[in-house]
Design a protein around this motif. Structure first.
Motif, PDB file in Angstrom:
ATOM      1  N   GLN A  57       0.925  -1.344  -0.196  1.00  0.00           N
ATOM      2  CA  GLN A  57      -0.360  -0.069   0.403  1.00  0.00           C
ATOM      3  C   GLN A  57       0.935   1.729   0.186  1.00  0.00           C
ATOM      4  O   GLN A  57       0.562   2.468  -0.341  1.00  0.00           O
ATOM      5  CB  GLN A  57      -0.622   0.175   1.133  1.00  0.00           C
ATOM      6  CG  GLN A  57      -2.087   0.874   1.395  1.00  0.00           C
ATOM      7  CD  GLN A  57      -2.634   1.060  -0.106  1.00  0.00           C
ATOM      8  OE1 GLN A  57      -3.821   0.307  -0.159  1.00  0.00           O
ATOM      9  NE2 GLN A  57      -3.362   2.236  -0.335  1.00  0.00           N
ATOM     10  N   ARG A  58       1.935   1.575   1.055  1.00  0.00           N
ATOM     11  CA  ARG A  58       3.293   2.150   0.702  1.00  0.00           C
ATOM     12  C   ARG A  58       3.752   2.304  -0.652  1.00  0.00           C
ATOM     13  O   ARG A  58       3.037   4.225  -0.892  1.00  0.00           O
ATOM     14  CB  ARG A  58       3.900   2.297   1.600  1.00  0.00           C
ATOM     15  CG  ARG A  58       4.712   3.267   1.831  1.00  0.00           C
ATOM     16  CD  ARG A  58       5.569   2.800   3.282  1.00  0.00           C
ATOM     17  NE  ARG A  58       6.861   3.984   3.606  1.00  0.00           N
ATOM     18  CZ  ARG A  58       6.898   4.243   4.378  1.00  0.00           C
ATOM     19  NH1 ARG A  58       6.737   3.989   4.974  1.00  0.00           N
ATOM     20  NH2 ARG A  58       7.561   5.717   4.237  1.00  0.00           N
ATOM     21  N   GLN A  59       3.973   1.752  -1.279  1.00  0.00           N
ATOM     22  CA  GLN A  59       4.507   2.059  -2.440  1.00  0.00           C
ATOM     23  C   GLN A  59       3.217   2.808  -3.960  1.00  0.00           C
ATOM     24  O   GLN A  59       3.626   3.323  -4.973  1.00  0.00           O
ATOM     25  CB  GLN A  59       4.668   0.751  -3.083  1.00  0.00           C
ATOM     26  CG  GLN A  59       5.948   0.006  -2.698  1.00  0.00           C
ATOM     27  CD  GLN A  59       6.818  -1.281  -3.142  1.00  0.00           C
ATOM     28  OE1 GLN A  59       5.741  -2.186  -3.104  1.00  0.00           O
ATOM     29  NE2 GLN A  59       7.578  -1.367  -3.980  1.00  0.00           N
ATOM     30  N   ALA A  60       2.363   2.246  -3.635  1.00  0.00           N
ATOM     31  CA  ALA A  60       0.826   2.784  -4.429  1.00  0.00           C
ATOM     32  C   ALA A  60       1.011   3.808  -3.567  1.00  0.00           C
ATOM     33  O   ALA A  60       0.449   4.526  -5.014  1.00  0.00           O
ATOM     34  CB  ALA A  60       0.307   1.886  -4.660  1.00  0.00           C
ATOM     35  N   ASP A  61       0.593   4.573  -2.771  1.00  0.00           N
ATOM     36  CA  ASP A  61       0.173   5.925  -2.332  1.00  0.00           C
ATOM     37  C   ASP A  61       1.511   6.505  -2.599  1.00  0.00           C
ATOM     38  O   ASP A  61       1.401   8.198  -3.505  1.00  0.00           O
ATOM     39  CB  ASP A  61       0.423   5.961  -0.957  1.00  0.00           C
ATOM     40  CG  ASP A  61      -1.006   5.049   0.104  1.00  0.00           C
ATOM     41  OD1 ASP A  61      -1.828   4.599  -0.650  1.00  0.00           O
ATOM     42  OD2 ASP A  61      -0.583   5.177   1.723  1.00  0.00           O
ATOM     43  N   LYS A  62       2.872   5.969  -2.927  1.00  0.00           N
ATOM     44  CA  LYS A  62       3.737   6.519  -3.111  1.00  0.00           C
ATOM     45  C   LYS A  62       3.839   7.394  -4.383  1.00  0.00           C
ATOM     46  O   LYS A  62       4.149   8.079  -5.019  1.00  0.00           O
ATOM     47  CB  LYS A  62       5.570   6.527  -3.007  1.00  0.00           C
ATOM     48  CG  LYS A  62       5.649   6.622  -1.677  1.00  0.00           C
ATOM     49  CD  LYS A  62       7.278   6.186  -0.908  1.00  0.00           C
ATOM     50  CE  LYS A  62       8.209   7.039  -1.371  1.00  0.00           C
ATOM     51  NZ  LYS A  62       9.557   5.961  -1.176  1.00  0.00           N
ATOM     52  N   LEU A  63       2.781   6.423  -5.506  1.00  0.00           N
ATOM     53  CA  LEU A  63       3.467   6.395  -6.572  1.00  0.00           C
ATOM     54  C   LEU A  63       2.935   7.703  -7.598  1.00  0.00           C
ATOM     55  O   LEU A  63       2.506   8.116  -7.647  1.00  0.00           O
ATOM     56  CB  LEU A  63       2.365   5.862  -7.827  1.00  0.00           C
ATOM     57  CG  LEU A  63       2.464   5.303  -9.248  1.00  0.00           C
ATOM     58  CD1 LEU A  63       4.000   5.270  -9.221  1.00  0.00           C
ATOM     59  CD2 LEU A  63       1.678   3.812  -9.427  1.00  0.00           C
ATOM     60  N   GLY A  64       1.008   7.982  -6.742  1.00  0.00           N
ATOM     61  CA  GLY A  64       0.688   9.441  -6.895  1.00  0.00           C
ATOM     62  C   GLY A  64      -0.532   8.793  -7.851  1.00  0.00           C
ATOM     63  O   GLY A  64      -0.728  10.446  -8.352  1.00  0.00           O
ATOM     64  N   LYS A  65      -0.807   8.283  -8.060  1.00  0.00           N
ATOM     65  CA  LYS A  65      -1.668   8.091  -9.189  1.00  0.00           C
ATOM     66  C   LYS A  65      -3.220   8.407  -8.880  1.00  0.00           C
ATOM     67  O   LYS A  65      -3.912   8.651  -9.505  1.00  0.00           O
ATOM     68  CB  LYS A  65      -2.109   6.417 -10.001  1.00  0.00           C
ATOM     69  CG  LYS A  65      -1.126   6.441 -11.621  1.00  0.00           C
ATOM     70  CD  LYS A  65      -0.902   5.235 -11.867  1.00  0.00           C
ATOM     71  CE  LYS A  65      -0.688   5.203 -12.738  1.00  0.00           C
ATOM     72  NZ  LYS A  65      -0.940   3.937 -13.994  1.00  0.00           N
TER      73      LYS A  65
END
Length: 79
Positions: A57-65
């Motif tokens: 979830q952290r990686q997805a959040d950092k992606l910013g999409k």
């Protein structure tokens, strides 16, 4: 249970898949292609599917999409 029935347990049920939308913000045209999209009344649901590697979830959040998608929807509906 097998095949498609099994997959449906893990994929959220949204009305639109691979939904494309645009808006203009301060003279700049923004375009987005949502993996999953649904609008019911005043509620908008946007889903992002991640494949190819294990995403946290952290990686997805950092992606910013999803933040970008939210900006587009806010600009379209001013909500």
């Amino acid at each position: 249970m097998e095949g498609v029935e099994l997959i449906r347990l893990f994929v959220p049920d949204y009305k639109e898949h691979e939904y494309t939308t645009t808006t203009v913000l301060e003279g700049i045209k923004l375009l987005a292609r949502y993996d999953l999209y649904e609008k019911k009344g005043n509620t908008i649901r946007i889903g992002e599917m991640k494949t190819g590697k294990k995403w946290t979830q952290r990686q997805a959040d950092k992606l910013g999409k999803l933040i970008f998608y939210s900006l587009i929807e806010w600009n379209k509906y001013k909500k």
